[in-house]
Design an enzyme around this catalytic site. Sequence first.
Site, PDB file in Angstrom:
ATOM      1  N   SER A  12      -3.169  -0.188   9.493  1.00 26.86           N
ATOM      2  CA  SER A  12      -4.149   0.639   8.798  1.00 26.86           C
ATOM      3  C   SER A  12      -5.532   0.014   8.954  1.00 26.86           C
ATOM      4  CB  SER A  12      -3.806   0.740   7.310  1.00 26.86           C
ATOM      5  OG  SER A  12      -4.011  -0.501   6.659  1.00 26.86           O
ATOM      6  N   SER A 124       0.803   4.227  -8.352  1.00 28.79           N
ATOM      7  CA  SER A 124       1.126   2.974  -9.036  1.00 28.79           C
ATOM      8  C   SER A 124       1.658   3.236 -10.449  1.00 28.79           C
ATOM      9  CB  SER A 124      -0.138   2.109  -9.122  1.00 28.79           C
ATOM     10  OG  SER A 124      -0.034   1.129 -10.122  1.00 28.79           O
ATOM     11  N   ARG A 126       1.818   0.990 -12.730  1.00 31.99           N
ATOM     12  CA  ARG A 126       0.901   0.265 -13.620  1.00 31.99           C
ATOM     13  C   ARG A 126      -0.300   1.128 -13.971  1.00 31.99           C
ATOM     14  NH1 ARG A 126      -3.854  -1.888 -12.464  1.00 31.99           N
ATOM     15  NH2 ARG A 126      -3.469  -1.546 -10.245  1.00 31.99           N
ATOM     16  N   LYS A 128      -0.586   4.392 -13.684  1.00 29.74           N
ATOM     17  CA  LYS A 128      -0.140   5.593 -14.409  1.00 29.74           C
ATOM     18  C   LYS A 128       0.069   5.287 -15.886  1.00 29.74           C
ATOM     19  CE  LYS A 128       3.616   9.004 -14.553  1.00 29.74           C
ATOM     20  NZ  LYS A 128       4.867   9.485 -13.912  1.00 29.74           N
ATOM     21  N   VAL A 147      -5.790   4.142   2.402  1.00 30.23           N
ATOM     22  CA  VAL A 147      -6.931   4.555   1.581  1.00 30.23           C
ATOM     23  C   VAL A 147      -7.651   5.762   2.177  1.00 30.23           C
ATOM     24  CG1 VAL A 147      -7.299   2.341   0.459  1.00 30.23           C
ATOM     25  CG2 VAL A 147      -8.384   2.774   2.668  1.00 30.23           C
ATOM     26  N   ARG A 150      -5.552   8.859   1.401  1.00 34.71           N
ATOM     27  CA  ARG A 150      -5.591   9.231  -0.017  1.00 34.71           C
ATOM     28  C   ARG A 150      -6.941   9.830  -0.411  1.00 34.71           C
ATOM     29  NH1 ARG A 150      -4.606   4.255  -3.073  1.00 34.71           N
ATOM     30  NH2 ARG A 150      -4.585   3.079  -1.131  1.00 34.71           N
ATOM     31  N   CYS A 235      12.627  -6.180 -11.092  1.00 32.77           N
ATOM     32  CA  CYS A 235      12.472  -4.748 -11.357  1.00 32.77           C
ATOM     33  C   CYS A 235      10.994  -4.363 -11.340  1.00 32.77           C
ATOM     34  CB  CYS A 235      13.070  -4.407 -12.717  1.00 32.77           C
ATOM     35  SG  CYS A 235      12.750  -2.723 -13.280  1.00 32.77           S
TER      36      CYS A 235
END
Length: 304
Positions: A12, A124, A126, A128, A147, A150, A235
């Site tokens: 990328s 993500s 986190r 959210k 990026v 998106r 997790c």
Amino acid sequence: MSKTIRIGTRDSELALWQATTVQQQLESLGYHTQLVPVKSTGDLVLDKPLYEMGITGIFTKTLDIAMLNGTVDIAVHSMKDVPTALPKGIEQTAVLERATATDILVTTKSEVDFSKPCTIATGSLRRKAQWLHRYPHHTVVDFRGNVNTRLQKLSDSNWDGAIFAKAGLQRIGILPQYHTDLDWMISAPAQGAMVVVALETDSYCKEASQKLNNPHAEIVTRIERDFLRTLEGGCTAPIGAYAEILGNAIDFKGSLLSLDGGDKIEILKAILVEDVQPDTGVAWAKEVLDRGGKELMTQIKRAL
């Protein structure tokens, strides 16, 4: 210095920028280098949320294999993408000077009324969870890709905004006009940091890449990643951690949230740099676990 150091990287634009930065620094020290771009599973599969794919190592596994089979000598990663436990035979050799760890909200218009129902995009857990904790009346949708991809998805959508890491957009010069720093959002552990890894047995590449290490960046990212590793237990979870050196002290803030953002455990710490211990990040994570974090992690594991 006759050996050519083959630098593995995702292909990328941002990953290539990071690898090129490492290449330039190594060559300024007199080393010969070659970039070896590869595609990762995380780049190829864009129709599933990261947590459904087993986010740990999704962007680094391909480069790990390339290093272990001798295709590349070192690899450059966004440190936040690197699992807290590296594969056997591979070790961290350098953390470069850290850029900003700030998350930003990118919008397609100058002003958004957050008091009304809004749709915000992020891949993500986190981001959210922290967004829904602050704006429970909003809808958060998943989106994937590098990026550039998106940003284009946001432009083509009817979403009110999307969350990005500021450092990534700054590095490749595409920070949009309409963006807001999310100073209240605790970043991902090691966000804004670049890390170099090498084979444990490759003394030449280890010695070369260790010369790029920034001690301050190494200290704070170690604390953040120890905090993450101790909490998550393998997790994926909505975990934020940010440590910053201010003078001779370190300020730290960490958080663990439920998936829907309804529950939040936050910790704030300050410590002198000279008092940091190998288990400082671990100890702070254990405080969170003792304050209800164990039960929260159990709920998260059941839900994912």
